[in-house]
Write a protein that holds these residues in place. Structure first.
Motif, PDB file in Angstrom:
ATOM      1  N   MET A  42      -4.163   7.954  -1.380  1.00  0.00           N
ATOM      2  CA  MET A  42      -4.976   7.010  -2.271  1.00  0.00           C
ATOM      3  C   MET A  42      -5.722   7.444  -3.153  1.00  0.00           C
ATOM      4  SD  MET A  42      -5.262   3.774   0.144  1.00  0.00           S
ATOM      5  CE  MET A  42      -3.747   2.847   0.726  1.00  0.00           C
ATOM      6  N   LYS A  43      -6.660   8.359  -2.702  1.00  0.00           N
ATOM      7  CA  LYS A  43      -7.795   8.977  -3.468  1.00  0.00           C
ATOM      8  C   LYS A  43      -7.039   9.918  -4.787  1.00  0.00           C
ATOM      9  CE  LYS A  43     -11.021   9.287   0.126  1.00  0.00           C
ATOM     10  NZ  LYS A  43     -12.105  10.252   1.027  1.00  0.00           N
ATOM     11  N   SER A  44      -5.899  10.250  -4.607  1.00  0.00           N
ATOM     12  CA  SER A  44      -5.228  11.147  -5.631  1.00  0.00           C
ATOM     13  C   SER A  44      -4.495  10.204  -6.711  1.00  0.00           C
ATOM     14  CB  SER A  44      -4.291  12.091  -4.868  1.00  0.00           C
ATOM     15  OG  SER A  44      -2.790  11.361  -4.347  1.00  0.00           O
ATOM     16  N   PHE A  45      -4.539   8.900  -6.437  1.00  0.00           N
ATOM     17  CA  PHE A  45      -3.607   8.059  -7.281  1.00  0.00           C
ATOM     18  C   PHE A  45      -4.191   8.372  -8.902  1.00  0.00           C
ATOM     19  CE2 PHE A  45      -2.147   4.474  -4.149  1.00  0.00           C
ATOM     20  CZ  PHE A  45      -0.973   5.582  -3.475  1.00  0.00           C
ATOM     21  N   SER A  46      -3.323   8.478  -9.549  1.00  0.00           N
ATOM     22  CA  SER A  46      -3.623   8.472 -11.111  1.00  0.00           C
ATOM     23  C   SER A  46      -3.515   6.788 -11.572  1.00  0.00           C
ATOM     24  CB  SER A  46      -2.640   9.194 -12.080  1.00  0.00           C
ATOM     25  OG  SER A  46      -1.380   8.781 -11.891  1.00  0.00           O
ATOM     26  N   GLU A  47      -3.911   6.551 -12.732  1.00  0.00           N
ATOM     27  CA  GLU A  47      -3.817   5.194 -13.363  1.00  0.00           C
ATOM     28  C   GLU A  47      -2.157   4.759 -13.224  1.00  0.00           C
ATOM     29  OE1 GLU A  47      -5.083   1.748 -14.193  1.00  0.00           O
ATOM     30  OE2 GLU A  47      -6.587   3.361 -13.960  1.00  0.00           O
ATOM     31  N   SER A  48      -1.269   5.640 -13.628  1.00  0.00           N
ATOM     32  CA  SER A  48      -0.048   5.089 -13.366  1.00  0.00           C
ATOM     33  C   SER A  48       0.347   5.113 -11.929  1.00  0.00           C
ATOM     34  CB  SER A  48       1.067   6.051 -14.529  1.00  0.00           C
ATOM     35  OG  SER A  48       1.130   7.324 -13.598  1.00  0.00           O
ATOM     36  N   ASP A  49      -0.043   5.765 -11.272  1.00  0.00           N
ATOM     37  CA  ASP A  49       0.446   5.743  -9.785  1.00  0.00           C
ATOM     38  C   ASP A  49      -0.250   4.318  -9.356  1.00  0.00           C
ATOM     39  OD1 ASP A  49       1.332   8.239  -9.642  1.00  0.00           O
ATOM     40  OD2 ASP A  49      -0.455   9.102  -8.748  1.00  0.00           O
ATOM     41  N   LEU A  50      -1.538   3.883  -9.628  1.00  0.00           N
ATOM     42  CA  LEU A  50      -1.866   2.723  -9.309  1.00  0.00           C
ATOM     43  C   LEU A  50      -0.943   1.755  -9.660  1.00  0.00           C
ATOM     44  CD1 LEU A  50      -5.687   3.337  -9.808  1.00  0.00           C
ATOM     45  CD2 LEU A  50      -4.717   3.025  -7.548  1.00  0.00           C
ATOM     46  N   ASN A  51      -0.184   1.798 -10.865  1.00  0.00           N
ATOM     47  CA  ASN A  51       0.551   0.721 -11.434  1.00  0.00           C
ATOM     48  C   ASN A  51       2.138   0.742 -10.760  1.00  0.00           C
ATOM     49  OD1 ASN A  51      -1.541  -0.835 -12.909  1.00  0.00           O
ATOM     50  ND2 ASN A  51      -1.363   1.349 -14.123  1.00  0.00           N
TER      51      ASN A  51
END
Length: 180
Positions: free
Chosen positions: A130-139
């Motif tokens: 989760m700490k590695s998520f980019s903005e696009s990953d979060l979406n």
């Protein structure tokens, strides 16, 4: 039992309320809660007796043992769902019957120590990813077949931080009521 009293036993910290904005600070705080969940859980349950572990947190509710094993079952599914969402385009995830899983032999009888160890490793991996998520990953998202609803990974961070805290509160509230 009065409806509001039963609601308080079922949802001791209230139901999950999604924030209006999934800010970086909000997400960081929720990931920290996910990361610390196994240690907080272990602190509350490690010294409980077998009889205490067999105590339901409410009438017609799961025992503490079942709650602990349920957290592992649920959060393992969360990890797999996140992996699917990161590697597939809006996958339809597999629904599981948590109530039936809670009644399986392992959830009813297994010692809690292996599950507490499993949760340590699982939550380390969850938080690390989760700490590695980019903005696009979060979406990125998956679709839950039970309600055909799409869930974004940023929502999942909030939901599973709440889920751990929710079940931890079942245990701490029971311990307080029983004077353990």
């Amino acid at each position: 039992m009065e409806n509001s009293a039963l609601e308080k036993l079922k949802y001791p910290i209230g139901k999950f309320i999604a924030p209006e904005n999934y800010s970086t600070a909000y997400l960081s705080e929720r990931i920290a809660e996910i990361e610390s969940f196994p240690e907080r859980l272990k602190k509350e349950v490690f010294q409980l007796t077998p009889k205490q572990l067999e105590t339901p947190y409410r009438e017609d509710g799961w025992t503490i043992r079942q709650v602990i094993h349920h957290c592992a079952d649920s959060h393992m599914n969360c990890f797999i769902r996140i992996k699917w969402a990161l590697t597939e385009n809006k996958p339809v995830i597999k629904f599981y019957h948590e109530d039936l899983w809670a009644e399986l032999h392992d959830n009813l009888t297994m010692p809690i120590e292996p599950t507490l160890s499993f949760l340590e490793g699982l939550h380390f991996r969850l938080a690390y990813l989760m700490k590695s998520f980019s903005e696009s990953d979060l979406n990125r998202s998956f679709i839950h077949p039970e309600n055909n609803k799409e869930y974004q990974l940023k929502e999942i961070i909030g939901t599973y931080a709440w889920h751990g805290n929710h079940h931890l509160a079942h245990i701490t509230e029971l311990k307080n009521r029983k004077g353990w």
